[in-house]
Design a protein around this motif. Structure first.
Motif, short mmCIF file in Angstrom:
data_model
loop_
_atom_site.label_atom_id
_atom_site.label_comp_id
_atom_site.label_asym_id
_atom_site.label_seq_id
_atom_site.Cartn_x
_atom_site.Cartn_y
_atom_site.Cartn_z
N VAL A 238 0.83 -1.06 0.00
CA VAL A 238 -0.02 -0.01 -0.02
C VAL A 238 0.82 1.28 0.08
O VAL A 238 1.88 1.68 1.09
CB VAL A 238 -0.99 0.11 1.08
CG1 VAL A 238 -1.90 1.24 1.20
CG2 VAL A 238 -1.68 -1.29 1.36
N PHE A 239 0.91 2.10 -1.04
CA PHE A 239 1.80 3.27 -1.26
C PHE A 239 0.85 4.36 -1.44
O PHE A 239 -0.04 4.33 -2.25
CB PHE A 239 2.76 2.84 -2.48
CG PHE A 239 4.04 2.28 -1.81
CD1 PHE A 239 4.13 1.00 -1.36
CD2 PHE A 239 5.39 2.73 -1.64
CE1 PHE A 239 5.01 0.16 -0.99
CE2 PHE A 239 6.26 2.24 -1.28
CZ PHE A 239 6.39 1.08 -0.96
N THR A 240 1.25 5.64 -0.93
CA THR A 240 0.63 6.85 -1.04
C THR A 240 1.51 8.11 -1.40
O THR A 240 2.82 7.95 -0.93
CB THR A 240 -0.05 7.16 0.39
OG1 THR A 240 -0.98 6.19 0.56
CG2 THR A 240 -0.98 8.37 0.04
N SER A 241 1.24 8.65 -2.27
CA SER A 241 2.01 10.05 -2.68
C SER A 241 1.03 11.12 -2.24
O SER A 241 -0.14 10.97 -2.64
CB SER A 241 2.27 9.99 -4.26
OG SER A 241 3.15 9.02 -4.31
N GLY A 242 1.73 12.15 -1.51
CA GLY A 242 0.78 13.21 -1.26
C GLY A 242 1.58 14.41 -1.35
O GLY A 242 2.51 14.50 -1.10
N ASP A 243 0.61 15.63 -1.35
CA ASP A 243 1.08 16.93 -1.22
C ASP A 243 1.69 17.39 -0.15
O ASP A 243 2.09 18.77 0.12
CB ASP A 243 0.33 17.96 -2.06
CG ASP A 243 -1.14 18.21 -1.51
OD1 ASP A 243 -1.20 17.60 -0.35
OD2 ASP A 243 -1.92 19.01 -1.82
#
Ligand code: AMP
Ligand code: MG
Length: 346
Positions: A238-243
């Protein structure tokens, strides 16, 4: 932080119960600029200690080998490419080079590890966050206009050179995923069946947490809390990219570290993207690419990259999800965000 100081730090928590007779052991490290947590279920202290030592040395190795701005095999390769030289890349870079080409192609260039100069220009090649101002418009346009891409690399007899002086390699968008995948796969090969390796919210699991699945929280991009919960199936990443991860503010505007290679500016319109797949490297590359693709473009890029579990929060707070993700995810924030369900499409 100096690479040499990045050895595994502390064992924070020894054991905890997670079901009748089941023990979880948790260890912490610092690598890739983040806290990394290893949880092992159902192993004795001696085996857990073996795993801890091995994971620490692997994290240390990958962190040092793939660092984009501290002196490393990668910065040495970049220096040679900038001089127009043809060189044999250090073998520690091989696990990155080939999959990077594939993911860059499948993402239509939105995942583009050749834009290191742009990332440096924005000030993100430093442990400290930049304070602003944003770079000069002309400098951004000049670099973006040279369209650096991995396809500018020419391979001959095991040596690589670049036909485009604007190319600088930065694998920050998926190096953590490659490392997590390799480490968790290595633990499995060593007989560890129930594992969580969590690198600052980006993670992969093996097996279960005792008698229940691993429960994962997806961070609320608007705060420190949890937006949604999901049960990770054995082998899932589970991978997340966020600002919200790395950014600075200037004149009331946020400039974050996820750069749209087409414009040279931080991608607009997206707050965060979470991808679930079996392969952590793909999950990491895809989360970055889909962030750049945004609410309009993500279904097509997801289909090309072969990911079917996607959650994108746009900058209005609307949750865009694939049907498969909609069945898995449970929002825990109140009120739950408005939802748009859309299928990945080729
Ligand atoms: P992640 O948190 O996995 O999305 O990775 C973010 C990092 O990837 C940034 O700090 C940059 O080093 C790098 N990066 C930013 N934009 C891109 C892009 N469009 N393609 C590839 N790498 C990128
Ligand atoms: Mg990524």
């Amino acid at each position: 932080m100096k690479a040499t100081r990045l050895i595994a730090l502390v064992l924070v928590l020894a054991t905890g119960a997670c079901g009748p007779g089941i023990q979880a052991r948790e260890y912490s490290f610092f690598a890739f600029g983040t806290l990394v947590r290893l949880t092992l279920v159902g192993v004795n202290e001696e085996r857990a200690e073996h795993a801890r030592t091995w994971v620490a040395s692997r994290l240390h190795h990958y962190h040092n080998a793939w660092h984009a701005w501290e002196p490393s095999p990668l910065t040495r390769l970049n220096a040679a490419l900038a001089k127009g030289q043809a060189v044999t890349p250090d073998s520690v870079l091989q696990p990155l080079l080939k999959p990077a080409r594939r993911y860059a192609r499948l993402s239509g260039g939105l995942f583009n590890p050749a834009i290191g100069k742009l990332i440096g220009l924005w000030g993100f090649h430093a442990d400290q966050l930049p304070a602003g101002p944003p770079p000069e418009r002309a400098a951004i346009a000049a670099l973006a206009g040279k369209h650096p891409a991995l396809t500018d690399l020419v391979w001959r007899d095991g040596k690589v050179s670049s036909t485009n002086p604007a190319v600088q390699l930065d694998f920050g968008a998926f190096a953590k995923g490659v490392a997590v995948e390799r480490i968790v796969t290595g633990l499995k090969a060593r007989g560890f069946d129930n594992v969580l390796l969590d690198a600052g919210g980006d993670l992969k699991v093996l097996g279960t947490h005792g008698n229940r699945p691993w429960r994962i929280g997806i961070r609320d991009p608007d705060g420190q809390g949890v937006l949604a919960a999901v049960e990770a199936r054995p082998g899932e990443a589970v991978f997340t990219s966020g600002d919200y991860e790395r950014y600075f503010e200037w004149n009331g505007k946020r400039y974050h570290h996820l750069i749209d290679p087409r414009t040279g500016y931080p991608a607009r319109g997206t707050h965060s993207v979470t991808v679930i797949t079996q392969d952590a490297a793909l999950a990491d590359a895809a989360a970055t690419a889909l962030f750049v693709a945004g609410a309009e473009g993500w279904p097509q890029v997801a289909a090309h990259m072969g990911v079917s579990l996607v959650l994108l929060i746009d900058d209005e707070g609307v949750a865009h999800m694939s049907p498969a993700m909609a069945q898995r995810v449970k929002f825990v924030v109140e009120p739950a965000p408005p939802v748009v369900i859309e299928a990945p499409e080729s």
